[in-house]
Scaffold this motif. Structure first.
Motif, PDB file in Angstrom:
ATOM      1  N   UNK A 849      15.606   5.095 -28.518  1.00 28.09           N
ATOM      2  CA  UNK A 849      14.776   6.014 -27.760  1.00 28.09           C
ATOM      3  C   UNK A 849      15.398   6.105 -26.378  1.00 28.09           C
ATOM      4  N   UNK A 850      15.436   7.290 -25.767  1.00 25.31           N
ATOM      5  CA  UNK A 850      16.093   7.393 -24.464  1.00 25.31           C
ATOM      6  C   UNK A 850      15.502   6.441 -23.426  1.00 25.31           C
ATOM      7  N   UNK A 851      16.358   5.965 -22.556  1.00 25.09           N
ATOM      8  CA  UNK A 851      15.934   5.116 -21.450  1.00 25.09           C
ATOM      9  C   UNK A 851      15.407   6.006 -20.333  1.00 25.09           C
ATOM     10  N   UNK A 852      14.366   5.554 -19.682  1.00 25.97           N
ATOM     11  CA  UNK A 852      13.690   6.347 -18.666  1.00 25.97           C
ATOM     12  C   UNK A 852      13.715   5.601 -17.340  1.00 25.97           C
ATOM     13  N   UNK A 853      14.123   6.306 -16.276  1.00 26.86           N
ATOM     14  CA  UNK A 853      14.013   5.781 -14.921  1.00 26.86           C
ATOM     15  C   UNK A 853      13.175   6.749 -14.107  1.00 26.86           C
ATOM     16  N   UNK A 854      12.047   6.278 -13.561  1.00 28.86           N
ATOM     17  CA  UNK A 854      11.224   7.068 -12.656  1.00 28.86           C
ATOM     18  C   UNK A 854      11.680   6.760 -11.235  1.00 28.86           C
ATOM     19  N   UNK A 855      12.343   7.723 -10.629  1.00 27.15           N
ATOM     20  CA  UNK A 855      12.944   7.518  -9.315  1.00 27.15           C
ATOM     21  C   UNK A 855      12.201   8.367  -8.286  1.00 27.15           C
ATOM     22  N   UNK A 856      11.558   7.766  -7.285  1.00 25.46           N
ATOM     23  CA  UNK A 856      10.861   8.559  -6.275  1.00 25.46           C
ATOM     24  C   UNK A 856      11.837   9.136  -5.247  1.00 25.46           C
ATOM     25  N   UNK A 857      11.306   9.952  -4.353  1.00 28.01           N
ATOM     26  CA  UNK A 857      12.141  10.535  -3.307  1.00 28.01           C
ATOM     27  C   UNK A 857      12.567   9.486  -2.290  1.00 28.01           C
ATOM     28  N   UNK A 858      11.774   8.459  -2.135  1.00 34.79           N
ATOM     29  CA  UNK A 858      12.104   7.399  -1.169  1.00 34.79           C
ATOM     30  C   UNK A 858      13.358   6.666  -1.612  1.00 34.79           C
ATOM     31  N   UNK A 859      14.288   6.387  -0.708  1.00 36.06           N
ATOM     32  CA  UNK A 859      15.517   5.692  -1.094  1.00 36.06           C
ATOM     33  C   UNK A 859      15.260   4.221  -1.386  1.00 36.06           C
ATOM     34  N   UNK A 860      16.040   3.679  -2.295  1.00 37.26           N
ATOM     35  CA  UNK A 860      15.958   2.254  -2.622  1.00 37.26           C
ATOM     36  C   UNK A 860      16.661   1.442  -1.548  1.00 37.26           C
ATOM     37  N   UNK A 861      16.134   0.274  -1.250  1.00 39.84           N
ATOM     38  CA  UNK A 861      16.777  -0.626  -0.288  1.00 39.84           C
ATOM     39  C   UNK A 861      18.130  -1.054  -0.825  1.00 39.84           C
ATOM     40  N   UNK A 862      19.208  -0.911  -0.064  1.00 34.35           N
ATOM     41  CA  UNK A 862      20.538  -1.302  -0.566  1.00 34.35           C
ATOM     42  C   UNK A 862      20.625  -2.757  -0.990  1.00 34.35           C
TER      43      UNK A 862
END
Length: 871
Positions: A849-862
């Motif tokens: 089944x496809x992998x899903x990533x829910x990514x918000x507009x806020x950037x992730x901490x490096x």
């Protein structure tokens, strides 16, 4: 020489006086050695044959007996796996010390040892000092220490990636220094061709097989040699040894072991010492010589016509997981000093194989075919753990997809470590010698807990590794619902989301690239930390009544069509209203149902036959109606007369079918038809089956969920799949290598069931049928073939049965897998035939089944991306 096998099969009732009336021989010698050297050894000798003629020396065909000394490696069985692994490492030190201590003795007094498996070698090497490593390599160089090329004795459930790990177990520099030339597989009744090819790829041309015939058998008479031809034309030289502990019975009349499987920590038992066995005083030597001549004479009378015989010998503390026996070298030297014949030669597996190839290589027959394993059925005793191991393998494959980019060195080490654990899970030892007789003893529980951890730990770590790969690849890509298909072929189906992951009241998913709006469909499900309000909130699965599992709108799903293998697609969640979803443009399947609404047939446009036949998804159990049923099952399996065995099966085996408990619930969406039905069966607290039919493609998915009641009574549980392919032979694969059951096999190998990668296909003039099992990798055909010892195909190989559970074994395997069990199967039709490689890719895609990533507009901490998400 075939008379030897027939003769041996008749000897079971006439045991020597010193042997107590034995229980069935155990896979790990819980009384198996006193009995299962029988089959071969009990039959090999005439127990009373101490005639004058047998006592004469030097006039037989066999002039030399090669004795290969090793210990058989079980990760468990005799002791907890952690203890056995520590002991096996220590045994190498004992062997090396003894080799050094006898290095200046005459050649016949020099000690020689073969390390059967490489796990202990790897463990030892990683902690050894430079000086000890040097001594180790010198012992190998002069031929006093030998290494088998395999890390463990395996079952037929390793996939292609695991076989690569198996042949890369020790450091490469150590492999190059030692150059293992022989692979050793003891106890187990088969060997996958995928493994044979992996050996040949590493330059290993010899296979030494020491099969324990209990509940199984050998493809040919033994001892004997043959060339095993691979599909690519290469050949492996195989020595079909007698039972791996058979050498002892050439010289000793009495069973020295007691217990017969005492724990190493039990100080009331001990390993044998000098003077306990193979004694070197003249009277004992001459008694051993008379016994040896009797066995040699029996071999020769039954057709063995070669001047050299190779056999193997272990110590006699427990036989399995036993230390080296240093006095063996002194025994051989004393034998030589007395001038006894045949000559004894304490040697290594590689040296013995070189002798046998020189002697028999030109005349040895050539055979081809898969070497299916009689012991594979034991793996089905633990279906939950097997399902976890298979999920771990799928996640590891997904984590290595090139779509994520190259693997860092640290991630490569993680992948290797997880495959090693999965290889150990697929090793042939599943538990204590008491695992069935005393399944809830601390030892049985401890050993199985360790075994289960080899599935569950890689499952959890592989899932985390895959999540790291997804986040590392997509975490910087910006806002969106990201879909990624890591499978090698296109995916069409549902994508599922827990509603708790959605932070707004979304109603649809938008595909900007294709201008599509995909509505979200909501379904009931588990509500974490919610309180059930009414009984309707709880299904039978939620019997603890803690959290509701029928809480409304807990699962959201949307349909994706033709997401290509390796494709990443960016979507957007939408809170606005969505136009009604278009129905499938093609005609749906014609579905015929029974009186309770369960599908009997389904046929799509363009098909000349239905996808499946009536009875698909039925559940069948097989039990033994007898006192002490596992003994009776063993009696049936040991019966070599076909007519009598079949009569015993009819008298003993009872079939029980699950029956519908209610009418079928039907749900229709624009994409699928879904049928759900409850089942009743006396061995199950509850059960449901769910069949989902794709509208746009000839495809079905069956999910079986059940709660098995606690019971140690032996039973087999099957799921049945009749297909409209009468007269069409099946094809499947093991270790990534395709074969045709029944026809593409060595003679006398298992045809009652088959350990497979997970798929079976059929090709006819009317198209290609592909059946895939997600969780259960054992199948049979026609009907239940329990203890049948089939040697030919049934008439109805189009009737496929998946073995869901089997606890028939009386030792080593799990006695009682109860509670919730889930099994899923896929069935697909296509108009054209597919090559095996394409079939494997399609099977992988059906299970994904496809992998899903829910990514918000806020950037992730490096820091999180670099320190937490980087594998």
């Amino acid at each position: 020489m075939h008379r030897l096998c027939l003769y041996l099969s008749t000897l079971r009732p006439t045991l020597p006086r010193h042997t107590p009336a034995p229980p069935p021989p155990s896979r790990g010698w819980q009384t198996r050695r006193a009995w299962s050297l029988g089959g071969w050894l009990v039959g090999l000798c005439l127990w009373g044959a101490t005639s004058d003629r047998a006592a004469q020396a030097g006039n037989g065909v066999i002039q030399q007996i090669n004795l290969v000394h090793f210990t058989h490696t079980d990760f468990g069985f005799t002791d907890h796996p952690a203890v056995t692994r520590d002991m096996q490492r220590r045994y190498l030190d004992i062997a090396l010390d003894t080799i050094q201590a006898t290095a200046h003795q005459p050649d016949d007094a020099k000690f020689r040892w073969t390390a059967e498996t490489l796990v202990a070698v790897d463990d030892w090497w990683r902690t050894a000092s430079a000086a000890r490593r040097g001594a180790f390599l010198e012992a190998v160089r002069v031929g006093h220490l030998d290494l088998g090329a395999l890390p463990l004795n395996q079952t037929p459930f390793l996939d292609a990636a695991q076989w690569r790990t198996m042949l890369d177990w020790i450091p490469e520099e150590l492999w190059q220094e030692t150059r293992p030339r022989v692979a050793i597989q003891n106890d187990v009744n088969g060997f996958p061709r995928a493994g044979a090819l992996a050996l040949l790829d590493r330059g290993v041309r010899w296979l030494f097989m020491g099969i324990n015939e209990d509940s199984g058998g050998t493809p040919f008479r033994r001892p004997s040699a043959f060339w095993w031809k691979m599909p690519d034309g290469r050949r492996l030289f195989v020595w079909l040894n007698a039972h791996y502990g058979s050498g002892y019975e050439f010289f000793e009349a009495e069973e020295w072991r007691r217990g017969p499987v005492p724990y190493a920590a039990d100080t009331r038992f001990r390993p044998p010492r000098a003077g306990d066995l193979v004694r070197t005083d003249e009277a004992s030597l001459r008694a051993a010589h008379r016994r040896c001549l009797a066995r040699v004479q029996q071999l020769e009378q039954n057709g063995y016509a070669h001047p050299i015989l190779t056999t193997s010998i272990t110590s006699m503390w427990r036989m399995d997981n036993d230390p080296p026996f240093p006095p063996l070298a002194a025994f051989v030297a004393a034998w030589t000093r007395l001038g006894l014949e045949p000559k004894l030669k304490l040697t290594t597996a590689s040296a013995a194989m070189a002798d046998m190839e020189r002697l028999l290589g030109e005349a040895a027959p050539e055979h081809a075919g898969e070497w299916t394993d009689w012991w594979a059925n034991g793996t089905a005793s633990a279906p939950r753990e097997v399902a976890a191991s298979r999920l771990a393998k799928r996640w590891l494959a997904a984590a290595q997809s090139p779509m994520w980019g190259p693997l860092a060195d640290t991630a490569c080490h993680t992948v290797d470590a997880l495959y090693r654990e999965l290889c150990l899970f697929d090793e042939h030892t599943w538990g204590s010698s008491w695992s069935v007789a005393r399944p809830y003893s601390l030892d049985s529980q401890a050993q199985f807990n360790e075994k289960a951890g080899l599935a569950f730990r890689p499952m959890a770590q592989a899932e985390w590794l895959l999540a790291q790969r997804v986040r590392s690849r997509l975490g910087r890509e910006g806002e969106g619902l990201w879909l990624a298909n890591s499978a090698p072929a296109a995916y069409s189906g549902w994508v599922h989301l827990p509603v708790t992951a959605l932070r707004s009241p979304y109603r649809s998913v938008e595909d900007p690239a294709q201008g599509q709006h995909l509505p979200l469909h909501f379904a009931p499900g588990w509500q974490a930390w919610g309180r059930p309000r009414t009984p309707a909130d709880l299904s039978p699965e939620a019997e603890s009544a803690t959290f509701p599992d029928r809480s409304p709108n807990q699962v959201a799903k949307f349909w994706v069509e033709q997401l290509a293998g390796g494709e990443i697609r960016r979507l957007r969640l939408n809170t606005g209203a969505t136009p009604a979803e278009a129905a499938a443009s093609t005609a749906p399947p014609l579905v015929q149902v029974d009186e309770r609404g369960w599908p009997l047939l389904a046929q799509w446009p363009g098909m000349k036959r239905p996808l499946f036949m009536p009875g698909s998804g039925d559940l069948l159990s097989v039990q033994a109606n007898a006192f002490a049923p596992r003994w009776v099952l063993h009696d049936i399996m040991s019966q070599r007369d076909d007519e009598r065995r079949e009569r015993m099966r009819r008298e003993t085996l009872v079939e029980t079918w699950a029956v519908p408990a209610a009418r079928t619930d039907v749900e229709e969406t624009p994409h699928t038809l879904r049928f759900v039905q409850a089942l009743e069966h006396p061995r199950l607290k509850w059960a449901t089956r769910e069949l989902e039919l794709w509208k746009r493609a000839p495809r079905a998915r069956l999910t079986l969920r059940m709660h098995r009641l606690p019971s140690t009574a032996p039973a087999i549980l099957y799921a049945v799949f009749p297909l409209p392919l009468d007269g069409i032979p099946p094809r499947t694969s093991c270790g990534g290598l395709a074969f045709a059951p029944y026809t593409d096999q060595l003679p006398n190998t298992c045809r009652d069931y088959f350990g497979i990668d997970g798929w079976v296909d059929y090709t006819s003039a009317d198209g290609h049928w592909l059946w895939v099992s997600r969780d259960a990798p054992l199948i049979t055909f026609g009907g239940q073939q329990a203890v049948a010892r089939r040697q030919s195909a049934p008439a109805d190989t189009h009737r496929l049965l998946s073995m869901l559970l089997n606890n028939f074994w009386y030792t080593n395997f799990a006695a009682d897998s109860h509670g919730l069990l889930e099994f899923q199967f896929h069935l697909e039709w296509s108009p054209q035939d597919l090559a095996p490689a394409a079939v494997a890719q399609r099977a992988a895609a059906l299970l994904s089944e496809p992998l899903v990533l829910l990514n918000p507009a806020l950037p992730e901490d490096p820091a999180l991306l670099d320190r937490l998400y980087a594998p």
